[in-house]
Scaffold this active site. Structure first.
Site, PDB file in Angstrom:
ATOM      1  N   HIS A   1       6.639 -48.058   4.240  1.00 35.21           N
ATOM      2  CA  HIS A   1       7.141 -47.123   5.247  1.00 35.21           C
ATOM      3  C   HIS A   1       7.839 -45.912   4.638  1.00 35.21           C
ATOM      4  O   HIS A   1       8.575 -45.205   5.325  1.00 35.21           O
ATOM      5  CB  HIS A   1       8.073 -47.866   6.217  1.00 35.21           C
ATOM      6  CG  HIS A   1       7.385 -48.950   6.984  1.00 35.21           C
ATOM      7  ND1 HIS A   1       8.036 -50.074   7.459  1.00 35.21           N
ATOM      8  CD2 HIS A   1       6.085 -49.097   7.327  1.00 35.21           C
ATOM      9  CE1 HIS A   1       7.149 -50.861   8.074  1.00 35.21           C
ATOM     10  NE2 HIS A   1       5.970 -50.287   8.006  1.00 35.21           N
TER      11      HIS A   1
ATOM     12  N   ASP B   1      15.009 -47.782   1.786  1.00 40.24           N
ATOM     13  CA  ASP B   1      16.310 -47.460   1.199  1.00 40.24           C
ATOM     14  C   ASP B   1      16.316 -47.315  -0.321  1.00 40.24           C
ATOM     15  O   ASP B   1      17.328 -46.964  -0.907  1.00 40.24           O
ATOM     16  CB  ASP B   1      17.341 -48.523   1.602  1.00 40.24           C
ATOM     17  CG  ASP B   1      16.832 -49.939   1.373  1.00 40.24           C
ATOM     18  OD1 ASP B   1      16.308 -50.235   0.275  1.00 40.24           O
ATOM     19  OD2 ASP B   1      16.952 -50.765   2.301  1.00 40.24           O
TER      20      ASP B   1
ATOM     21  N   ILE C   1      18.481 -64.433   2.105  1.00 39.25           N
ATOM     22  CA  ILE C   1      17.642 -64.339   0.918  1.00 39.25           C
ATOM     23  C   ILE C   1      18.448 -64.161  -0.373  1.00 39.25           C
ATOM     24  O   ILE C   1      18.090 -64.700  -1.419  1.00 39.25           O
ATOM     25  CB  ILE C   1      16.592 -63.226   1.092  1.00 39.25           C
ATOM     26  CG1 ILE C   1      15.569 -63.295  -0.034  1.00 39.25           C
ATOM     27  CG2 ILE C   1      17.238 -61.859   1.186  1.00 39.25           C
ATOM     28  CD1 ILE C   1      14.241 -62.735   0.309  1.00 39.25           C
TER      29      ILE C   1
END
Length: 242
Positions: free
Chosen positions: A121, A106, A232
């Site tokens: 990726h 993203d 997180i």
């Protein structure tokens, strides 16, 4: 302050070559759905499972259906970096973090200001013509329908993402491995560490400050020097950078 957070803060203070390795859980707090969570893409109903649609062979055989799914589910507009992305960028600017290794596609780490990012990726923000290699931004896919064609040569424009059945980029992988090998602290966050070969990168870490931050327990928790089960962004928002 929680003792685990105190330990994390102390180790960050002591370290000079931190590497962060993150998965989908880093982006969920920015509103991007996690593939494998209860509400994720893998638990929604389509004519084909997402794992099949996002494979190289499906892309080659059913490009229309691939792009319909890709535009609807993989392209996210308006997502902003969350406290985790921002804190990592701050750590890099302070000279303490050497690299971010991410399974996400993203671009939010770069949007937050991180400079050294290994995108295992690929990225939805980049696209290229399979025939003439002309590059196109994400808006090109937003503004086209069906199978996007290159205005230059008519070739299919595909996302610069790694599909199932495809190998990782060798340069990106070797850069990530080198960074992890040199790290004096490895923080792994927002990943269940089940996707290989990415999950195997943990084996290249040689230090004694291996931190796992994930909402739920992982099969790798026993290997960690510190395991924190919490979102997180919530964890990183408690960390200060000197």
């Amino acid at each position: 302050m929680d003792q685990n957070i105190k330990t994390l803060q102390q180790w960050i203070d002591e370290s000079q070559r931190i590497v962060f390795f993150g998965g989908a859980g880093v982006s969920t707090e920015s509103g991007i759905p996690d593939f494998r969570s209860v509400d994720g893409l893998y638990n929604q109903s389509y004519a084909y499972p997402p794992e099949i649609i996002l494979s190289h062979s499906f892309f080659a055989q059913n490009p229309e259906e691939f792009y319909r799914f890709y535009r609807e589910k993989m392209l996210i507009r308006g997502a902003k970096p969350n406290p985790a992305h921002l804190k990592l960028a701050e750590l890099e600017q302070a000279g303490k973090l050497t690299a971010v290794v991410t399974q996400n596609i993203d671009g939010l780490h770069q949007a937050a200001g991180s400079q050294t990012v290994y995108e295992l990726h690929g990225s939805t923000l980049r696209n290229y013509c399979m025939k003439c290699k002309t590059k196109y931004p994400v808006d090109f896919l937003w503004d086209t329908t069906g199978v996007p064609r290159c205005p230059v040569c008519g070739g299919i424009v595909r996302p610069d993402v790694v599909l199932y059945e495809e190998g990782l980029d060798a340069d990106v992988l070797s850069g990530a491995i080198h960074a992890i090998q040199q790290a004096d602290m490895l923080i792994i966050g927002g990943t269940s560490l089940v996707v290989y070969p990415a999950a195997g990168l943990i084996n290249y870490y040689n230090g004694h400050k291996l931190v796992l931050i994930n909402k739920s327990a992982t099969g790798m928790d026993s290997r960690a020097d510190l395991a924190i089960h919490a979102p997180i962004g919530e964890v990183f928002s408690q960390i200060t950078v000197d």
